[in-house]
Design an enzyme around this catalytic site. Sequence first.
Site, short mmCIF file in Angstrom:
data_model
loop_
_atom_site.label_atom_id
_atom_site.label_comp_id
_atom_site.label_asym_id
_atom_site.label_seq_id
_atom_site.Cartn_x
_atom_site.Cartn_y
_atom_site.Cartn_z
N HIS A 25 121.06 30.53 103.72
CA HIS A 25 119.64 30.44 103.29
C HIS A 25 118.85 29.42 103.81
O HIS A 25 119.42 28.33 103.84
CB HIS A 25 119.32 30.38 101.69
CG HIS A 25 118.24 31.18 101.20
ND1 HIS A 25 116.98 30.19 101.12
CD2 HIS A 25 117.47 32.22 100.92
CE1 HIS A 25 115.78 30.96 100.99
NE2 HIS A 25 116.38 32.30 100.51
N ASP A 64 120.27 38.41 98.91
CA ASP A 64 119.87 39.77 99.68
C ASP A 64 121.24 40.43 100.13
O ASP A 64 121.31 41.60 100.08
CB ASP A 64 119.43 39.41 101.27
CG ASP A 64 118.24 38.49 101.24
OD1 ASP A 64 117.13 38.94 100.34
OD2 ASP A 64 117.99 37.54 101.79
#
Length: 428
Positions: free
Chosen positions: A306, A363
């Site tokens: 991330h 995600d």
Amino acid sequence: MSDKNATLTVADRSVSLPLVEGSQGPSCIDISPLYRETGHFTFDPGFAATAACKSAITFIDGDKGVLLYRGYPIEQLAEKSRFLEVAYLLLEGELPSSAEMAKFEDTVTHHTMMHESVKNFLHGFHYDAHPMAMLCAAIASLSAFYHDTVDNEDPAQRKLAAIRLIAKMPTIAAAAYRYSIGWPVRYPRNNLEYVTRFLHMMFEVPSEPLELNPVVAKALDLLFILHADHEQNASTSTVRLVGSTGANPYASIAAGIAALWGPAHGGANEAVLKMLAEIGDAKNVEKAVARAKDKDSGFRLMGFGHRVYKNFDPRARIIREMTHKVLDELGVDDPLLDVALKLEEAALKDDYFVERKLYPNVDFYSGIIYKALRIPTEMFTVMFAIARTAGWIAHWIEQHEMPGGRIGRPRQVYVGATPRDYVALDKR
């Protein structure tokens, strides 16, 4: 503002720049006097080191893996709260009392219907249009339906817009999906709570009632909480930038939806499923991991690491447990989910990924859950938009309540042609 200052020297000129300190996180250097004092701007591609606003809504510490909504740890909200309560918290700044929660829920519930003309508007799209295209356009169109209540300076009208958006987003999203597959639109059942009502609008057919496993609604509510806000990300910054022009809330949120659609942002969980389909079979995971390590292969594992979190994404820790619970409870037999679990196992154990802290992110897990819940891949980003609406509109309202707001106007480093004279067409 702090009484401390930073001194910047450019050539033979020095400028004293005040430090701006928040309640948490690093202090910022106020560079607003920079151009006036030195004739220079700053250059920060992607705004990775630039604070564009002050906000009291969400705090992230990427190094420590911390995410707070209005000061409350995401772990506590995920365990003890519900999405609508979190939406109230983001809007109002405090958790509601029982009476306040009941009133808020009742108000949202009685704004879930969409105008029949919105349904007709959706029917103007080609049958296989992407649901995000329909959602973006339909939300923008609400400014035409509610043009008499878009006074940004009126707190009551701002709050009404927030309620309408949170209430109607699931209705319009479900209608867009059903139109894309040729099903009749299902109207909201106001005897159901927020998430369950949405699932009924998505999947119920007139010929038979929808029977939901409780874990489905629980998992979706949890995902909505985790996706409700995430500080000044691309779509939230877009909402604020558009909002800074004085644009109405519906146009501002529609702009946020457009930004969210990008595969590097909200479309990332859709990209995860495409990657899993490319891998195809659990027995190919080892080869896929090897390709991901090879910089020359061009293959990238989606849903790992991330930009903000340099450790484990705190949302991923929460949703990982729910992912396994959903798969166990529903007993879904899907080869792509087998690929996902095998890939998760490999990434959590492989030194290459562990050393680089390329852990599965939110995600990755949200894509798996949506797949297990039989939500179509093209609806993944729509689901994200439903949840993020609460954060977007909270930021839009905060922007209009804070004094000293200015229209957003980034600068640039010009790299084009220097001045030159026009040459007549017959001489070129």
